[in-house]
Write an enzyme that holds these catalytic residues in place. Sequence first.
Site, mmCIF file in Angstrom:
data_model
loop_
_atom_site.group_PDB
_atom_site.id
_atom_site.type_symbol
_atom_site.label_atom_id
_atom_site.label_comp_id
_atom_site.label_asym_id
_atom_site.label_seq_id
_atom_site.Cartn_x
_atom_site.Cartn_y
_atom_site.Cartn_z
ATOM 1 C CG HIS A 130 -12.704 45.806 -14.925
ATOM 2 N ND1 HIS A 130 -12.651 44.765 -14.992
ATOM 3 C CD2 HIS A 130 -11.277 46.879 -14.874
ATOM 4 C CE1 HIS A 130 -11.850 44.454 -15.820
ATOM 5 N NE2 HIS A 130 -10.501 45.803 -15.444
ATOM 6 C CB CYS A 179 -1.527 53.724 -27.735
ATOM 7 S SG CYS A 179 -1.917 51.812 -26.708
ATOM 8 C CG HIS A 194 -3.992 53.454 -23.467
ATOM 9 N ND1 HIS A 194 -3.505 52.115 -24.146
ATOM 10 C CD2 HIS A 194 -4.399 52.894 -22.062
ATOM 11 C CE1 HIS A 194 -3.344 51.822 -22.802
ATOM 12 N NE2 HIS A 194 -4.219 51.758 -22.131
ATOM 13 C CB CYS A 226 -0.496 49.155 -23.651
ATOM 14 S SG CYS A 226 -1.228 50.069 -24.739
ATOM 15 C CG HIS A 251 -10.286 42.808 -12.300
ATOM 16 N ND1 HIS A 251 -10.653 44.460 -12.536
ATOM 17 C CD2 HIS A 251 -8.840 42.958 -13.201
ATOM 18 C CE1 HIS A 251 -9.334 44.752 -12.632
ATOM 19 N NE2 HIS A 251 -8.875 44.051 -13.327
ATOM 20 C CE LYS A 286 -13.062 49.216 -26.567
ATOM 21 N NZ LYS A 286 -12.577 49.602 -25.568
ATOM 22 C CB CYS A 288 1.508 52.862 -25.560
ATOM 23 S SG CYS A 288 -0.038 53.689 -24.413
ATOM 24 C CE LYS A 329 -13.337 54.718 -13.461
ATOM 25 N NZ LYS A 329 -11.986 54.777 -12.429
HETATM 26 ZN ZN ZN Z 1 -1.531 52.195 -25.342
#
Ligand code: ZN
Length: 515
Positions: A18, A144, A147, A129, A21, A294, A126, A297
Amino acid sequence: MGKFFVTTPIYYVNDVPHIGHAYTTIAADVLARYHRLMGDDVFFLTGTDEHGQNIERIAREKGISEKEYCDLIVAQFKQLWQMLDMSNDYFVRTTDERHVVAVQKFARALLDSGDVYRGQYRGWYCPRCEAFFEAEELLSENLCPIHKRPCEWTEEDNYFFALSRYQDRLYHLIAETGFVRPEIRRNELLGVLREGLQDFSISRERVRWGVPLPDDPKQVLYVWVDALLNYITAIGYGDDQETFRRYWPANVQLMAKEIIRFHCLYWPAMLMAVGLPVPQMVFAHGWLTKDGQKLSKTTGNIIDPFDLVRRFGSDAVRYFFLREGAFGADWDYTDAAFIRRYNADLANDLGNLLNRTVQMVVRYFGGAVPAPAGAEEAVDRQLLDLASGLGAAIEHALDQVALQEVLVLAGNLVVEANKYVQLTTPWELAKARKGGDARAGERLATVLYNLVDVLRLLGYCLEPVMPRKAPELLAQLGLDPATRPNWTQGTTVGVYPAGTTVKPGQVLFPRYEVE
Ligand SMILES: [Zn+2]
């Protein structure tokens, strides 16, 4: 002249590449290309992080092997880096046999360091993560914080690294050296250090897809430890001592700000434990938002790097992301800002400057760039002074990883050169010369020579950012982009060889019309 080793993080293959990166990697590539121009022995490293429970899970869901899944994603990273003209010297994958073997050597050294002990880990984990959280870090219902999915209460026997023993050395490193940039990240880490460091578990019992510990193959190395080691395994740690000594420690390690704890606490402490030097600088850039929101996706608020390159070309994308926001700060992306900057800075300011200069050389001198003639005027000096300071100013900005500043400096010279055209009015000089004014003829020669020479210098200085368009610019000035002068020569004013014939070509950056 020295060596310059620059790294990006290795990107986790849980998803396709994305814009984040691309942003980090563009910055690393630009640094690498500048240092190559300056004559440094450069090693630019990027790659992919492919181990861990997450990858196991995704591959299982897709019904293919972990390696097959990784290969699919890696191909997309490589495709994007090719589209964006990345000049990395190596692409490391944590599934490479060479990496795995070297990681085990490092793990052995770490186990022997006296800073590793066995212990029981209990905590909220998590799986996405691949990280443990303190109870107070979790959202309600043990979700989390990143997430917003349930964390698992986990108990297992692990190996621990005694990070707490490095508290003082890390404090010194972060507080008293230029190890972490920018300043805001240093302050953040000092805050973490003031709370006291916790030892962390460096192995996992429940994970299969990873590098087994040398003496205890039931445990695999924690994916973060495995990943961090890429920075040394890729340059020969454990199997090519000569190359390793040549490049380590890294000069600049680039990354987004959310992973600085791993890079500024875990990483230097592990290196200290085995007696290796720490990187010279870790530089964390900020986060991008789009239209004030923010990136996500799920909500579809994304910036697609593949699409941008297809629409605007690699050079424009590389330019925009470094020019629009300060490297290190958070900033907001909009399509409108991209188009505005593309049309204003590239199509109009730089593209037109080249176009009109080359056209005037053709019209007034039959295409052969005249030598400057007659006395220099104040207006000439003003332009040339700015031009002759550009190289040193860029060097200074690069030392600070101030990549936006590099482009502001170059942009100021473009603006000044366009102003110079307005102030000297070459078309009026040409008319006067036609009427027999010899002095006007001399001025016309000087003005056009200066413009061509400044464009040469700009083309040279912008090549690391625009590896396609800058050579095109130089070719239109009649120069052979393949015969590159060294940095000092390339940034010296007045070295354009008068008498050279310009070669008008295609418009450098065609104006983008909004449909
Ligand atoms: Zn997480």
